[in-house]
Design a protein around this motif. Structure first.
Motif, short mmCIF file in Angstrom:
data_model
loop_
_atom_site.label_atom_id
_atom_site.label_comp_id
_atom_site.label_asym_id
_atom_site.label_seq_id
_atom_site.Cartn_x
_atom_site.Cartn_y
_atom_site.Cartn_z
N MET A 195 0.81 -1.21 0.00
CA MET A 195 0.00 0.00 0.00
C MET A 195 0.85 1.27 0.00
O MET A 195 0.53 2.25 -0.69
CB MET A 195 -0.94 0.00 1.21
N LYS A 196 1.93 1.25 0.76
CA LYS A 196 2.79 2.43 0.82
C LYS A 196 3.46 2.69 -0.52
O LYS A 196 3.55 3.85 -0.97
CB LYS A 196 3.86 2.23 1.90
N GLU A 197 3.90 1.63 -1.18
CA GLU A 197 4.54 1.77 -2.49
C GLU A 197 3.54 2.24 -3.55
O GLU A 197 3.86 3.06 -4.41
CB GLU A 197 5.17 0.44 -2.91
N ILE A 198 2.31 1.72 -3.47
CA ILE A 198 1.27 2.15 -4.40
C ILE A 198 0.94 3.62 -4.18
O ILE A 198 0.73 4.38 -5.14
CB ILE A 198 0.01 1.28 -4.25
N ALA A 199 0.90 4.04 -2.92
CA ALA A 199 0.61 5.44 -2.60
C ALA A 199 1.67 6.36 -3.23
O ALA A 199 1.33 7.40 -3.81
CB ALA A 199 0.58 5.63 -1.08
N LEU A 200 2.92 5.97 -3.14
CA LEU A 200 4.00 6.77 -3.74
C LEU A 200 3.88 6.78 -5.27
O LEU A 200 4.11 7.81 -5.90
CB LEU A 200 5.36 6.21 -3.32
N THR A 201 3.51 5.64 -5.84
CA THR A 201 3.38 5.53 -7.29
C THR A 201 2.25 6.40 -7.82
O THR A 201 2.39 7.07 -8.85
CB THR A 201 3.13 4.06 -7.70
N LEU A 202 1.13 6.41 -7.12
CA LEU A 202 -0.06 7.14 -7.58
C LEU A 202 -0.17 8.55 -7.03
O LEU A 202 -1.08 9.29 -7.40
CB LEU A 202 -1.32 6.34 -7.21
N GLY A 203 0.74 8.91 -6.12
CA GLY A 203 0.69 10.25 -5.55
C GLY A 203 -0.48 10.45 -4.60
O GLY A 203 -1.05 11.55 -4.54
N LEU A 204 -0.85 9.41 -3.88
CA LEU A 204 -1.95 9.47 -2.92
C LEU A 204 -1.45 9.15 -1.52
O LEU A 204 -0.31 8.71 -1.34
CB LEU A 204 -3.04 8.45 -3.30
N THR A 205 -2.28 9.37 -0.51
CA THR A 205 -1.91 8.97 0.84
C THR A 205 -2.10 7.46 0.99
O THR A 205 -2.90 6.85 0.27
CB THR A 205 -2.77 9.69 1.89
N GLU A 206 -1.38 6.88 1.93
CA GLU A 206 -1.51 5.45 2.18
C GLU A 206 -2.93 5.11 2.62
O GLU A 206 -3.48 4.07 2.23
CB GLU A 206 -0.50 5.02 3.24
N SER A 207 -3.53 5.99 3.42
CA SER A 207 -4.90 5.76 3.88
C SER A 207 -5.87 5.74 2.70
O SER A 207 -6.77 4.90 2.63
CB SER A 207 -5.31 6.86 4.86
N ARG A 208 -5.69 6.67 1.76
CA ARG A 208 -6.57 6.73 0.60
C ARG A 208 -6.41 5.49 -0.27
O ARG A 208 -7.40 4.95 -0.79
CB ARG A 208 -6.26 7.99 -0.22
N VAL A 209 -5.18 5.01 -0.42
CA VAL A 209 -4.95 3.81 -1.21
C VAL A 209 -5.61 2.60 -0.56
O VAL A 209 -6.20 1.76 -1.25
CB VAL A 209 -3.43 3.56 -1.41
N CYS A 210 -5.53 2.50 0.77
CA CYS A 210 -6.22 1.41 1.48
C CYS A 210 -7.71 1.45 1.21
O CYS A 210 -8.34 0.42 0.97
CB CYS A 210 -5.97 1.52 2.98
N GLN A 211 -8.27 2.65 1.24
CA GLN A 211 -9.70 2.81 0.99
C GLN A 211 -10.05 2.39 -0.44
O GLN A 211 -11.03 1.67 -0.66
CB GLN A 211 -10.11 4.27 1.23
#
Length: 237
Positions: free
Chosen positions: A206-222
């Motif tokens: 999730m943290k790596e996806i957040a960095l890739t997409l430019g989103l927060t980790e919380s938003r990516v989890c959601q």
């Protein structure tokens, strides 16, 4: 004299001891265990102890080395990653981690966010949720992961039910899973499709996806939870 159960346990322990060549391979591919633990952040801590999972992962890695059946080539990492992940999922189910308290916390969180969404007439931002619920950003992230863990477990069980095993052939099984996922992913909106591909195909956490997409980790989890829910609906349909 040792009882039969003690002899059996001792035998299993001896069998699981790696020999010299296997130990070298374990050292070389130990990073895969750490990757799987990071990849499954939604269950780690919420569900099981990290050290216990590391041990389970190393045992799964050793079994992968022994079962691979040929020299460890570039395809081995993908094979071992899935085997390690499967072993950890089995452990989560064995633990029956969804305690009454965790289910209540997830339920209360969903109700509170739903009420805030109704009041605002839109999806609330992370900061607004923290203020309304009087929680920190870290607590919010933990709640997102707790929610996500429930959805991940349900999705994994559904995927197993949808997959047909042919002669216990792992290559055929994995091919069926890939085909099923590819066909169903094509039916999802692009944003959800990209996120799931990053998680399942590229094996980012999730943290790596957040960095890739430019989103927060919380938003990516959601978004991941929403994506799995959509995917589950498509698979059931």
């Amino acid at each position: 004299m040792l009882a039969h159960s003690e002899w059996k346990a001792a035998g299993e322990q001896l069998e699981n001891q790696p020999v010299a060549g296997e130990q070298a391979a374990l050292n070389q591919y130990a990073h895969l265990v750490r990757r799987v633990v990071a990849h499954m952040r939604s269950q780690v801590g919420v569900v099981a102890d990290r050290d216990d999972l590391q041990q389970i992962g190393m045992m799964a890695l050793l079994k992968s080395i022994r079962r691979y059946g040929r020299s460890l080539d570039e395809q081995f990492e993908s094979y071992a990653f899935k085997s390690i992940r499967g072993a950890m999922l089995d452990e989560f189910r064995r633990l029956d981690w969804r305690s009454r308290q965790s289910r209540k916390e997830a339920h209360d969180f969903r109700d509170a966010v739903r009420e805030l969404r109704r009041e605002l007439g839109r999806e609330p931002r992370d900061a607004e949720i923290c203020v309304a619920l009087k929680i920190s950003e870290r607590q919010l992230l933990n709640m997102r992961y707790l929610e996500q863990a429930e959805v991940v477990e349900s999705f994994e069980m559904l995927l197993e039910q949808q997959t047909h095993f042919v002669d216990s052939n792992e290559d055929i099984e994995q091919l069926e899973v890939r085909q099923l996922m590819t066909q169903t992913l094509a039916l999802l909106p692009e944003r959800h499709r990209i996120l799931l591909q990053l998680y399942y195909t590229h094996e980012l956490n999730m943290k790596e996806i957040a960095l890739t997409l430019g989103l927060t980790e919380s938003r990516v989890c959601q978004l991941h939870k929403q994506s799995l829910q959509l995917l589950t609906e498509k698979l059931k349909g």
